[in-house]
Design a protein around this motif. Structure first.
Motif, PDB file in Angstrom:
ATOM      1  N   GLN A 170      19.819 -28.808 -22.049  1.00 24.55           N
ATOM      2  CA  GLN A 170      18.493 -28.998 -22.844  1.00 24.55           C
ATOM      3  C   GLN A 170      17.564 -28.362 -22.165  1.00 24.55           C
ATOM      4  OE1 GLN A 170      17.389 -32.868 -23.224  1.00 24.55           O
ATOM      5  NE2 GLN A 170      15.488 -32.515 -24.272  1.00 24.55           N
ATOM      6  N   ARG A 171      17.068 -28.496 -20.858  1.00 26.72           N
ATOM      7  CA  ARG A 171      16.108 -28.115 -20.188  1.00 26.72           C
ATOM      8  C   ARG A 171      16.207 -26.276 -20.060  1.00 26.72           C
ATOM      9  NH1 ARG A 171      12.076 -26.546 -18.575  1.00 26.72           N
ATOM     10  NH2 ARG A 171      10.627 -27.276 -16.746  1.00 26.72           N
ATOM     11  N   SER A 172      17.257 -25.993 -20.247  1.00 25.29           N
ATOM     12  CA  SER A 172      17.248 -24.390 -20.143  1.00 25.29           C
ATOM     13  C   SER A 172      16.561 -23.716 -21.312  1.00 25.29           C
ATOM     14  CB  SER A 172      18.675 -23.976 -20.147  1.00 25.29           C
ATOM     15  OG  SER A 172      19.420 -24.272 -21.232  1.00 25.29           O
ATOM     16  N   PHE A 173      16.358 -24.516 -22.176  1.00 25.30           N
ATOM     17  CA  PHE A 173      15.652 -23.844 -23.623  1.00 25.30           C
ATOM     18  C   PHE A 173      14.137 -24.199 -23.497  1.00 25.30           C
ATOM     19  CE2 PHE A 173      20.024 -24.660 -25.004  1.00 25.30           C
ATOM     20  CZ  PHE A 173      20.284 -23.191 -25.396  1.00 25.30           C
ATOM     21  N   PHE A 174      13.743 -24.676 -22.523  1.00 25.41           N
ATOM     22  CA  PHE A 174      12.227 -25.057 -22.306  1.00 25.41           C
ATOM     23  C   PHE A 174      11.499 -24.002 -21.204  1.00 25.41           C
ATOM     24  CE2 PHE A 174      13.616 -28.309 -24.886  1.00 25.41           C
ATOM     25  CZ  PHE A 174      12.612 -28.686 -25.687  1.00 25.41           C
ATOM     26  N   ASP A 175      10.189 -23.826 -21.214  1.00 22.67           N
ATOM     27  CA  ASP A 175       9.692 -22.939 -20.379  1.00 22.67           C
ATOM     28  C   ASP A 175       9.218 -23.789 -19.034  1.00 22.67           C
ATOM     29  OD1 ASP A 175       7.555 -25.032 -20.740  1.00 22.67           O
ATOM     30  OD2 ASP A 175       6.131 -23.527 -21.401  1.00 22.67           O
ATOM     31  N   LYS A 176       8.611 -23.065 -18.064  1.00 21.50           N
ATOM     32  CA  LYS A 176       8.540 -23.532 -16.662  1.00 21.50           C
ATOM     33  C   LYS A 176       8.077 -25.030 -16.830  1.00 21.50           C
ATOM     34  CE  LYS A 176       6.351 -22.200 -12.532  1.00 21.50           C
ATOM     35  NZ  LYS A 176       5.338 -21.140 -11.791  1.00 21.50           N
ATOM     36  N   SER A 177       6.999 -25.505 -17.404  1.00 21.83           N
ATOM     37  CA  SER A 177       6.548 -26.643 -17.345  1.00 21.83           C
ATOM     38  C   SER A 177       7.512 -27.639 -18.039  1.00 21.83           C
ATOM     39  CB  SER A 177       5.229 -26.656 -18.031  1.00 21.83           C
ATOM     40  OG  SER A 177       5.076 -26.412 -19.158  1.00 21.83           O
ATOM     41  N   GLY A 178       8.217 -27.522 -19.031  1.00 22.79           N
ATOM     42  CA  GLY A 178       8.784 -28.185 -19.898  1.00 22.79           C
ATOM     43  C   GLY A 178       8.371 -28.621 -21.059  1.00 22.79           C
ATOM     44  N   ASP A 179       7.314 -28.221 -21.403  1.00 17.90           N
ATOM     45  CA  ASP A 179       6.466 -28.555 -22.470  1.00 17.90           C
ATOM     46  C   ASP A 179       6.658 -27.688 -23.905  1.00 17.90           C
ATOM     47  OD1 ASP A 179       5.154 -30.650 -21.096  1.00 17.90           O
ATOM     48  OD2 ASP A 179       3.546 -29.487 -20.589  1.00 17.90           O
ATOM     49  N   SER A 180       6.969 -26.552 -23.520  1.00 15.57           N
ATOM     50  CA  SER A 180       6.996 -25.482 -24.679  1.00 15.57           C
ATOM     51  C   SER A 180       8.718 -25.084 -24.820  1.00 15.57           C
ATOM     52  CB  SER A 180       6.237 -24.441 -24.508  1.00 15.57           C
ATOM     53  OG  SER A 180       4.883 -24.742 -24.474  1.00 15.57           O
ATOM     54  N   PHE A 181       9.098 -25.079 -26.046  1.00 12.49           N
ATOM     55  CA  PHE A 181      10.474 -24.379 -26.339  1.00 12.49           C
ATOM     56  C   PHE A 181      10.233 -22.768 -26.371  1.00 12.49           C
ATOM     57  CE2 PHE A 181      13.631 -22.763 -29.150  1.00 12.49           C
ATOM     58  CZ  PHE A 181      14.809 -23.684 -28.833  1.00 12.49           C
ATOM     59  N   ALA A 182      11.110 -22.580 -25.217  1.00 13.38           N
ATOM     60  CA  ALA A 182      11.254 -21.128 -25.007  1.00 13.38           C
ATOM     61  C   ALA A 182      12.660 -20.195 -25.679  1.00 13.38           C
ATOM     62  CB  ALA A 182      11.280 -21.037 -23.465  1.00 13.38           C
ATOM     63  N   GLY A 183      13.177 -20.994 -26.305  1.00 10.83           N
ATOM     64  CA  GLY A 183      14.602 -20.499 -26.989  1.00 10.83           C
ATOM     65  C   GLY A 183      15.376 -19.776 -25.867  1.00 10.83           C
ATOM     66  N   LEU A 184      15.791 -18.514 -26.041  1.00 13.13           N
ATOM     67  CA  LEU A 184      16.628 -17.999 -25.284  1.00 13.13           C
ATOM     68  C   LEU A 184      15.972 -17.130 -23.950  1.00 13.13           C
ATOM     69  CD1 LEU A 184      19.331 -16.872 -27.876  1.00 13.13           C
ATOM     70  CD2 LEU A 184      19.478 -18.580 -26.395  1.00 13.13           C
ATOM     71  N   GLY A 185      14.704 -17.329 -24.124  1.00  8.76           N
ATOM     72  CA  GLY A 185      13.712 -16.599 -22.825  1.00  8.76           C
ATOM     73  C   GLY A 185      14.471 -16.769 -21.610  1.00  8.76           C
ATOM     74  N   ASN A 186      14.799 -17.997 -21.186  1.00  9.53           N
ATOM     75  CA  ASN A 186      15.195 -18.305 -19.807  1.00  9.53           C
ATOM     76  C   ASN A 186      16.528 -17.443 -19.572  1.00  9.53           C
ATOM     77  OD1 ASN A 186      13.245 -19.724 -19.031  1.00  9.53           O
ATOM     78  ND2 ASN A 186      14.214 -21.670 -20.089  1.00  9.53           N
ATOM     79  N   TYR A 187      17.407 -17.308 -20.724  1.00 12.06           N
ATOM     80  CA  TYR A 187      18.569 -16.588 -20.506  1.00 12.06           C
ATOM     81  C   TYR A 187      18.455 -15.048 -20.503  1.00 12.06           C
ATOM     82  CZ  TYR A 187      20.981 -20.988 -21.182  1.00 12.06           C
ATOM     83  OH  TYR A 187      21.402 -22.497 -21.189  1.00 12.06           O
ATOM     84  N   VAL A 188      17.627 -14.615 -21.081  1.00 11.10           N
ATOM     85  CA  VAL A 188      17.203 -13.247 -21.140  1.00 11.10           C
ATOM     86  C   VAL A 188      16.599 -12.819 -19.843  1.00 11.10           C
ATOM     87  CG1 VAL A 188      15.410 -11.339 -22.039  1.00 11.10           C
ATOM     88  CG2 VAL A 188      16.588 -12.958 -23.819  1.00 11.10           C
ATOM     89  N   THR A 189      15.845 -13.801 -19.110  1.00 13.64           N
ATOM     90  CA  THR A 189      15.399 -13.419 -17.743  1.00 13.64           C
ATOM     91  C   THR A 189      16.511 -13.507 -16.894  1.00 13.64           C
ATOM     92  OG1 THR A 189      13.430 -14.871 -18.324  1.00 13.64           O
ATOM     93  CG2 THR A 189      14.080 -14.711 -15.921  1.00 13.64           C
ATOM     94  N   LEU A 190      17.719 -14.073 -16.903  1.00 20.38           N
ATOM     95  CA  LEU A 190      18.797 -14.084 -16.115  1.00 20.38           C
ATOM     96  C   LEU A 190      19.443 -12.495 -16.004  1.00 20.38           C
ATOM     97  CD1 LEU A 190      20.909 -17.047 -16.942  1.00 20.38           C
ATOM     98  CD2 LEU A 190      19.219 -16.864 -15.360  1.00 20.38           C
ATOM     99  N   PHE A 191      19.225 -11.687 -17.298  1.00 18.23           N
ATOM    100  CA  PHE A 191      19.622 -10.432 -17.060  1.00 18.23           C
ATOM    101  C   PHE A 191      18.870  -9.152 -17.259  1.00 18.23           C
ATOM    102  CE2 PHE A 191      22.680 -13.305 -19.052  1.00 18.23           C
ATOM    103  CZ  PHE A 191      23.755 -12.987 -18.360  1.00 18.23           C
ATOM    104  N   THR A 192      17.588  -9.699 -16.987  1.00 20.35           N
ATOM    105  CA  THR A 192      16.395  -8.640 -16.896  1.00 20.35           C
ATOM    106  C   THR A 192      15.510  -8.763 -15.716  1.00 20.35           C
ATOM    107  OG1 THR A 192      14.789 -10.331 -17.954  1.00 20.35           O
ATOM    108  CG2 THR A 192      15.973  -8.700 -19.412  1.00 20.35           C
ATOM    109  N   ASP A 193      15.492  -9.909 -14.805  1.00 16.47           N
ATOM    110  CA  ASP A 193      15.103 -10.135 -13.350  1.00 16.47           C
ATOM    111  C   ASP A 193      15.954  -9.414 -12.476  1.00 16.47           C
ATOM    112  OD1 ASP A 193      14.789 -11.637 -10.785  1.00 16.47           O
ATOM    113  OD2 ASP A 193      12.783 -11.669 -11.808  1.00 16.47           O
ATOM    114  N   GLY A 194      15.357  -8.464 -11.604  1.00 17.00           N
ATOM    115  CA  GLY A 194      16.197  -7.829 -10.680  1.00 17.00           C
ATOM    116  C   GLY A 194      16.983  -8.719  -9.506  1.00 17.00           C
TER     117      GLY A 194
END
Length: 422
Positions: A27-51
């Motif tokens: 559940q937490r993986s779908f929210f942003d850094k603060s946990g207040d806003s829904f980020a969708g798949l943004g965190n999973y995109v970061t996994l494969f775009t962050d060097g």
């Protein structure tokens, strides 16, 4: 009903310690850094775009392929080779002993083993010793002449006399820049040689520096030491006509053929000494840490495989030998296939283990190479704790690790069920 009562405590613990954390992480993986806003798949995109995270994923793949394979192969070799020797049990005990060491302690041990300084790091002490056995080492790194000296740069790190040398006139080769600790142990106070007979060239090479001051340039003073072992060449028309090395007091002699030649001090006298391999540098840090892991877990693989070897039907092995098979053929065509279930257990267990590796990488890798040695478990820690923590990305890494472990666990469970039906 009775079964449910007995199972209830275990189910409660399982739910509290396993099911709930997994569900919350997803559940937490779908929210942003603060946990207040829904980020969708943004965190999973970061996994494969962050060097940095992509490096961790790549390193995890290297770990999963290399570490279990090497540890299992070594365990198989040790188990087979020690099966018939009298001291096999003692050898197995020695190989298995690292399993008693914690990951933290093993990390500290190998951080010292991989020290760059050969005087402290065992790996580089051995490497430098082997290198210096086959390659000529430098005698006086960073030694150089002063502008007032009768020497000048000759290109490529070498030095030569400003004028040709003549018989009957001692050649002076003064240098500075040699630290006291780098002076040869056999060096003695320098002295000006007597005239050489038969037109030979004589001279002295010394450290033109008096500790405490008071020395004269281009003159051999009482407290100045000879450059023992300094290599000297006599060059005429671009061709080396004679070679020699300075004695403990710095004196040297060259044959009459060197009369009128320029004396050259080859660059091999002055290059930096070989300090070994940068085991914990960006290129080798991951293989070096994998080596420490293999040191720990090869004993585990050996013990399990040795137990499997003890249960093999000996009549099959003897029948193969009677039919003319050599030991390699028996090993490759009979022993290994019969050990396949045990090898599978060891391989899968180690694969699950390396997917979670954290301690060794965190302790062994220096700060300058931590990004190059990064793995998912370490990145999970770095993303989830500290002032710059991003729990959304950290939870996504945790979910990714879970997804990577699940197929390996499924294969292991299927294999266990298949074995139980036999």
């Amino acid at each position: 009903m009775t079964a449910a009562v007995f199972l209830l405590p275990a189910l409660v613990l399982l739910g509290a310690l396993v099911v709930y954390p997994i569900g919350y992480s997803v559940q937490r993986s779908f929210f942003d850094k603060s946990g207040d806003s829904f980020a969708g798949l943004g965190n999973y995109v970061t996994l494969f775009t962050d060097g940095t995270i992509r490096t961790a994923i790549r390193n995890n793949l290297i770990w999963v392929v290399v570490a279990p394979t090497v540890a299992t192969a070594l365990g198989l070799i040790f188990a087979v080779l020690t099966e018939r020797v009298r001291w096999g049990t003692a050898f197995k005990l020695v190989v298995f002993m690292p399993m008693a060491v914690s990951m933290l302690a093993a990390g500290i041990i190998f951080r010292l083993v991989y020290e760059q300084d050969p005087d402290r790091g065992v790996a580089n002490a051995v490497w430098v010793g082997v290198h210096d056995t086959f390659a000529e080492s430098s005698s006086f790194p960073r030694a150089r002449p002063l502008p007032a000296h009768p020497l000048k740069a000759a290109g490529g790190g070498a030095y030569e006399t400003k004028a040709p040398v003549r018989a009957g006139r001692p050649a002076l080769l003064p240098l500075v820049g040699v630290a006291p600790a780098q002076m040869p142990k056999d060096a003695r106070p320098a002295r000006t040689p007597a005239d050489s007979p038969h037109g030979e060239i004589s001279g002295v090479a010394w450290l033109d520096f008096t500790r405490g001051g008071g020395g004269r340039p281009n003159a051999v003073d009482p407290k100045e030491l000879g450059l023992d072992g300094l290599r000297i060449e006599a060059v005429k028309d671009g061709r080396v006509v004679a070679r020699t090395t300075a004695a403990a007091d710095g004196t040297f002699r060259l044959p009459a053929a060197a009369d009128g030649a320029v004396l050259r001090l080859p660059a091999s006298n002055f290059r930096e000494q070989y300090d070994g391999v940068a085991w914990l540098g960006p290129t080798l840090v991951t293989p070096a840490i994998i080596g420490s892991y293999v040191w720990m877990w090869a004993g585990f693989a050996m013990v399990l495989i040795a137990a499997g070897l003890a249960g093999l039907p000996r009549e099959l092995l003897e029948a193969a030998r009677v039919d003319g098979a050599n030991e390699w053929q028996v090993f490759r065509r009979i022993t290994v296939p019969l050990l396949a279930p045990v090898l599978g257990v060891v391989l899968v267990t180690l694969m699950i283990n390396v997917l979670k590796v954290f301690d060794l990488v965190f302790v062994i890798a220096p700060g300058s190479a931590l990004d190059d040695a990064n793995v998912l478990a370490l990145q999970l820690y770095r993303s989830s704790f500290g002032t710059g923590a991003d729990l959304g990305v950290g939870s996504a890494i945790a979910v990714l690790l879970l997804l990577l472990v699940l197929p390996v666990m499924a294969v292991n469970i299927r294999r266990m069920r298949k074995e139980s039906r036999r």
